[in-house]
Write an enzyme that holds these catalytic residues in place. Sequence first.
Site, PDB file in Angstrom:
ATOM      1  N   SER A  42       0.854  -1.189   0.000  1.00 46.11           N
ATOM      2  CA  SER A  42       0.000   0.000   0.000  1.00 46.11           C
ATOM      3  C   SER A  42       0.883   1.230   0.000  1.00 46.11           C
ATOM      4  CB  SER A  42      -0.879   0.020   1.254  1.00 46.11           C
ATOM      5  OG  SER A  42      -1.494   1.286   1.395  1.00 46.11           O
ATOM      6  N   TYR A  87      -1.288  -0.565  10.104  1.00 46.72           N
ATOM      7  CA  TYR A  87      -1.513  -1.052   8.731  1.00 46.72           C
ATOM      8  C   TYR A  87      -0.331  -0.658   7.838  1.00 46.72           C
ATOM      9  CZ  TYR A  87      -3.662  -1.119   4.022  1.00 46.72           C
ATOM     10  OH  TYR A  87      -3.935  -1.323   2.688  1.00 46.72           O
TER      11      TYR A  87
HETATM   12  P1  NAP Z   1     -11.709  -5.295   0.297  1.00 48.87           P
HETATM   13  O1  NAP Z   1     -12.553  -4.721  -0.786  1.00 48.87           O
HETATM   14  O2  NAP Z   1     -12.032  -4.986   1.716  1.00 48.87           O
HETATM   15  O3  NAP Z   1     -11.634  -6.889   0.079  1.00 48.87           O
HETATM   16  C1  NAP Z   1     -10.867  -7.634   0.964  1.00 48.87           C
HETATM   17  C2  NAP Z   1     -10.816  -9.067   0.504  1.00 48.87           C
HETATM   18  O4  NAP Z   1      -9.958  -9.773   1.408  1.00 48.87           O
HETATM   19  C3  NAP Z   1     -12.158  -9.759   0.542  1.00 48.87           C
HETATM   20  O5  NAP Z   1     -12.203 -10.703  -0.501  1.00 48.87           O
HETATM   21  C4  NAP Z   1     -12.138 -10.446   1.900  1.00 48.87           C
HETATM   22  O6  NAP Z   1     -12.953 -11.595   1.933  1.00 48.87           O
HETATM   23  C5  NAP Z   1     -10.695 -10.835   2.014  1.00 48.87           C
HETATM   24  N1  NAP Z   1     -10.239 -11.021   3.390  1.00 48.87           N
HETATM   25  C6  NAP Z   1     -10.306 -10.150   4.422  1.00 48.87           C
HETATM   26  N2  NAP Z   1      -9.789 -10.706   5.542  1.00 48.87           N
HETATM   27  C7  NAP Z   1      -9.404 -11.960   5.191  1.00 48.87           C
HETATM   28  C8  NAP Z   1      -8.803 -13.032   5.890  1.00 48.87           C
HETATM   29  N3  NAP Z   1      -8.505 -12.930   7.198  1.00 48.87           N
HETATM   30  N4  NAP Z   1      -8.548 -14.176   5.216  1.00 48.87           N
HETATM   31  C9  NAP Z   1      -8.855 -14.299   3.892  1.00 48.87           C
HETATM   32  N5  NAP Z   1      -9.416 -13.308   3.180  1.00 48.87           N
HETATM   33  C10 NAP Z   1      -9.681 -12.156   3.823  1.00 48.87           C
HETATM   34  O7  NAP Z   1     -10.167  -4.860   0.093  1.00 48.87           O
HETATM   35  P2  NAP Z   1      -9.409  -4.242  -1.179  1.00 48.87           P
HETATM   36  O8  NAP Z   1      -9.539  -2.762  -1.106  1.00 48.87           O
HETATM   37  O9  NAP Z   1      -9.773  -4.969  -2.399  1.00 48.87           O
HETATM   38  O10 NAP Z   1      -7.895  -4.565  -0.758  1.00 48.87           O
HETATM   39  C11 NAP Z   1      -7.179  -5.678  -1.277  1.00 48.87           C
HETATM   40  C12 NAP Z   1      -5.721  -5.509  -0.889  1.00 48.87           C
HETATM   41  O11 NAP Z   1      -5.220  -4.269  -1.412  1.00 48.87           O
HETATM   42  C13 NAP Z   1      -5.466  -5.458   0.615  1.00 48.87           C
HETATM   43  O12 NAP Z   1      -4.269  -6.130   0.913  1.00 48.87           O
HETATM   44  C14 NAP Z   1      -5.339  -3.972   0.886  1.00 48.87           C
HETATM   45  O13 NAP Z   1      -4.562  -3.715   2.040  1.00 48.87           O
HETATM   46  C15 NAP Z   1      -4.652  -3.507  -0.375  1.00 48.87           C
HETATM   47  N6  NAP Z   1      -4.832  -2.083  -0.645  1.00 48.87           N
HETATM   48  C16 NAP Z   1      -6.068  -1.541  -0.874  1.00 48.87           C
HETATM   49  C17 NAP Z   1      -6.183  -0.175  -1.111  1.00 48.87           C
HETATM   50  C18 NAP Z   1      -7.507   0.504  -1.355  1.00 48.87           C
HETATM   51  O14 NAP Z   1      -7.557   1.749  -1.369  1.00 48.87           O
HETATM   52  N7  NAP Z   1      -8.590  -0.225  -1.566  1.00 48.87           N
HETATM   53  C19 NAP Z   1      -5.046   0.641  -1.085  1.00 48.87           C
HETATM   54  C20 NAP Z   1      -3.809   0.052  -0.844  1.00 48.87           C
HETATM   55  C21 NAP Z   1      -3.713  -1.308  -0.626  1.00 48.87           C
HETATM   56  P3  NAP Z   1     -14.267 -11.677   2.921  1.00 48.87           P
HETATM   57  O15 NAP Z   1     -15.216 -10.628   2.446  1.00 48.87           O
HETATM   58  O16 NAP Z   1     -14.766 -13.053   2.751  1.00 48.87           O
HETATM   59  O17 NAP Z   1     -13.755 -11.398   4.309  1.00 48.87           O
END
Ligand code: NAP
Length: 253
Positions: free
Chosen positions: A148, A162
């Site tokens: 991130s 985080y």
């Molecule tokens: P999201 O929309 O909240 O989706 C999270 C995903 O991870 C869901 O499929 C969820 O499944 C799964 N998950 C959560 N906890 C879990 C666990 N303990 N074991 C297995 N699966 C788990 O998140 P996102 O925004 O797509 O983020 C994806 C990645 O990108 C993350 O690593 C996040 O830190 C990184 N990221 C995101 C952003 C942003 O702005 N969105 C920015 C920088 C980095 P369930 O629904 O079944 O729990």
Amino acid sequence: MSEPAEKPVLLVTGGSRGIGCAVAVLAAQRGWRVAVNYAHDKQAAEQTVATIGEAGSEAFAVRADVASEADILAMFAAVDERWGRLDGLVNNAGVVDRSARVDEMSLERLERMFRINVTGAFLCAREAVKRMSTRHGGKGGAIVNLSSAAATLGAPGQYVDYAAAKGAIDTMTIGLAREVATEGIRVNAVRPGIIDTDIHASGGEPDRVAKMRDAVPMKREGSALEVAHAILYLLSEEASYSTGAILDATGGR
Ligand code: NAP
């Protein structure tokens, strides 16, 4: 006539929603068979699998909480049993917590943050390397880790825990990349900025994307698909000479 080549297999942790879902669908369109991991939301995972199926590719949903080593072992065993090979891992599952200062953070919060975002990614990488490394009789492969922009910004007053967890992901990416560089495995990371997914609402800030837009040089948020494109590039042979790389997808932030 020779048989068509067997499609490569990709495991996407947290593939049910957000960036992981976009990766799973795009990967399927690019010829991967995809194991779609989720922790809680089975319906979302089944929806991702159905979307892939409608497009004529193969996928299945596999539940595992990456905070649990037993769940991770069972998840990799399920992929082994289903397809008997593994060619790629996207370490995407991740969580944020409520905005807080470090002097307000409980031990429970810190343990959860690092267990899911760091230890889970390490254990998944370990299982992938055991299957893909030529050292272990594998045929090579690629790992992409989700970092991130917070890793470089520190996220003061919001979630330094985080940010530090993602800093660990950057370091793991560089170290593991060098460790397995002669074993057919490339390890890279993508560092997204403000991306329009549900993660912000799950951290108690559903309007975070709108609030942060102006802080981005491009003056807009990114989409899950834009991040997925960066991830698919690093997974692909087009990135064959890149390992230990960390690719920003932040709109310049
Ligand atoms: P999201 O929309 O909240 O989706 C999270 C995903 O991870 C869901 O499929 C969820 O499944 C799964 N998950 C959560 N906890 C879990 C666990 N303990 N074991 C297995 N699966 C788990 O998140 P996102 O925004 O797509 O983020 C994806 C990645 O990108 C993350 O690593 C996040 O830190 C990184 N990221 C995101 C952003 C942003 O702005 N969105 C920015 C920088 C980095 P369930 O629904 O079944 O729990």
